[in-house]
Structures are given as C-alpha cells and as structure tokens.
Design an enzyme around this catalytic site. Structure first.
Site, short mmCIF file in Angstrom:
data_model
loop_
_atom_site.label_atom_id
_atom_site.label_comp_id
_atom_site.label_asym_id
_atom_site.label_seq_id
_atom_site.Cartn_x
_atom_site.Cartn_y
_atom_site.Cartn_z
N HIS A 67 9.06 5.86 62.66
CA HIS A 67 9.75 4.88 61.80
C HIS A 67 10.91 5.55 61.05
O HIS A 67 12.04 5.05 61.04
CB HIS A 67 8.73 4.29 60.82
N GLU A 68 10.63 6.70 60.45
CA GLU A 68 11.66 7.38 59.66
C GLU A 68 12.81 7.88 60.54
O GLU A 68 13.98 7.76 60.19
CB GLU A 68 11.05 8.55 58.87
N HIS A 102 15.16 5.11 61.52
CA HIS A 102 16.19 4.82 60.49
C HIS A 102 17.41 5.72 60.71
O HIS A 102 18.55 5.27 60.62
CB HIS A 102 15.65 5.10 59.08
N GLU A 143 14.18 -2.43 58.29
CA GLU A 143 12.78 -1.99 58.34
C GLU A 143 12.09 -2.46 59.62
O GLU A 143 11.36 -1.70 60.24
CB GLU A 143 12.02 -2.50 57.10
ZN LIG Z 1 11.58 2.23 56.42
#
Ligand SMILES: [Zn+2]
Length: 279
Positions: free
Chosen positions: A124-125, A128, A189
């Site tokens: 997830h990070e 981004h 997100e």
């Molecule tokens: Zn996030």
C-alpha cells in the site's frame, strides 16, 4: 530546458496527472528528508523484525521492477534508491517517500502479526510512491503556498525552516509523523489498496491475508491516522478487496510470480543445499 508545467500519464493506472515537480528534484528532497528522519529516530538494526522489513522490502522492490518491465517500462524505477528501515516507535504507521524510502514503525507489528499482512501495508505504501500521490499533491498547491519554486525544491528545502519542511512531509502523506494531519484523498487510498495488493501478490505474498489484516486495523480506530482517516469504511474496503483486488492480484501474480525470499524458502533452500553437499 526543463518544462515546469507538465502532465504525465501514469503507466499503471493510465491516468493523466499533474507533475509540476521533476522526479530528480522531488527525489533529492525526499532522500534528504529521509536521512534526517533516520538521524532523529531510533532505527532497529538487528533482530528478526528488522530482517523481515529488509527482506520484505527487497521482495516488493523486485516485484515492482518485474511489473514495470512487464508493462514495457523497464526504466521507470531507475532513479529509485530503495531503502527499508524499521524504527522503534509505538505509532501504528508506515510510509514510503518518493524514490523508495520506506519506514515501518515497530508499533504496527502487533497489528500485522505476520509477514503477509506487513506485505499488505508495504504494498500500500509503495503504491502511493509508485503512483506519485505525494508528487501530485506537492504539485497541486503546496509549492505556491510555500513559495517554493518547482525547479529549486531541494535547494529551497535545504535552507527552509522547520515549518516548511513539515509541510513538505505532510504533502507526501507522512504528516502524522510530524504532527500535521494531511491524509491522502480517498481515491488515492483506494488506488494504493488495489495496486499495493497486486504488488505484494507479485512479490509472492498471500493477498487473502489483507482481509483479516484490515479487520484488525479497523479495530484500532483513530490510532492509525494514515490508514483510516480517509479510507473507505472497513466493510466497503473488504468488499472491494474480495470482489476486485484479490482476484486481480492473483491473476497478475500467476503471470509475474516471483519466488519470495521468505524465511521458510530460505531455510528450505539452505537445507537442500546442505543435503546436496552431503551427498
Ligand atoms: Zn494510504
């Protein structure tokens, strides 16, 4: 001469996004801030958790390279300088700065419980960063507000006061760390969830683990600013994972699968090597 006003098309999402800052400027500033952060915080250098963070980081990095190569962009990550560090801090948090600079806080480990769940977080990070979410936000408004010139970001930051540096970090989505809450948008997100899950699956981790993991995160409530502040509610998120992201992650992983450098695989490889040597 560098064009200051540009858009770029993201090779993974196909979306056109604003890019007023060049990667070289953004990465230089990000690498600077990362070094400073490590100086000011307690890095865990030894032990199984620190090893897990490094191993996981390597797996994710290799998966990202494989994915970009697969879509015909083998040089996309050429300026990344990947680094993965575990920091002793009770916050339930983790982040990845532009250019692949990752921090995992020890506080998140009791919630992740296992490597596949931590791979969900790191995927997830890193998503981004790969999808340039921080860069888009820096581009959209912060430069004007801060009075920084896009072409001189690193230089401007080097001499900037603490406030300016704090705002820069907040724009990159790691604001909780420095006390300024500026979460990514819900759209960003959801994208990070989806592409991050594909990434961790390509790296050899089990995307099914994301479901119980996000359940455990939701139970932490407001203690997890980066992960919950703008996220879809847990029910929506888990539905999205089940209906969309997990099947897609499995399909991509089947095509692009990497042998993960998991502990079990390493132990197994060592055992086989020892057996061969004894023959
Ligand atoms: Zn996030």
């Amino acid at each position: 001469m560098a064009a200051l006003l540009t858009c770029e098309t993201d090779p993974l999402t196909g979306k056109t996004t604003l890019a007023l800052v060049s990667d070289s400027e953004l990465f230089a500033a990000s690498f600077d801030q990362y070094a400073q952060f490590l100086n000011e915080n307690q890095v865990v250098k030894t032990g199984s958790n620190a090893e897990m963070v490094k191993r996981l980081g390597e797996n994710i990095k290799n998966a990202a390279q494989r994915w970009y190569t697969y879509i015909g962009e083998p040089n996309y990550l050429k300026d990344y300088k990947w680094e993965y560090n575990l920091v002793d801090d009770p916050q339930i948090n983790a982040w990845c700065l532009p250019g692949g600079k990752i921090v995992v806080y020890t506080g998140i480990l009791p919630v992740t419980e296992n490597e596949d769940a931590l791979a969900t977080v790191m995927g997830h990070e890193v998503a981004h960063a790969l999808l340039n979410h921080g860069k888009q936000r820096v581009s959209v408004g912060f430069l004007q507000e801060l009075g920084l010139m896009a072409a001189g970001l690193a230089a401007s930051l080097a001499g900037a006061d603490e406030n300016t540096q704090t705002l820069f970090l907040a724009a990159l989505g790691i604001g909780a760390t420095v006390g300024v809450a500026l979460p990514f948008s819900r759209e960003n997100e959801s994208e990070a969830d989806h592409y991050g899950l594909i990434l961790m699956a390509i790296a050899g981790y089990n995307p099914e683990e994301s479901v119980p993991f996000w359940g455990r995160m939701a139970a932490q409530g407001s203690r997890t600013p980066e992960f919950l502040s703008t996220h879809p509610d847990p029910t929506t998120r888990i539905k999205d994972l089940r209906d969309k992201s997990i099947p897609e992650a499995k399909r991509k992983a089947a095509k692009l699968h990497l042998d993960p450098l998991k502990k079990e695989s390493i132990l197994k490889a060592k055992k086989i090597a020892a057996e061969i040597n004894n023959q």
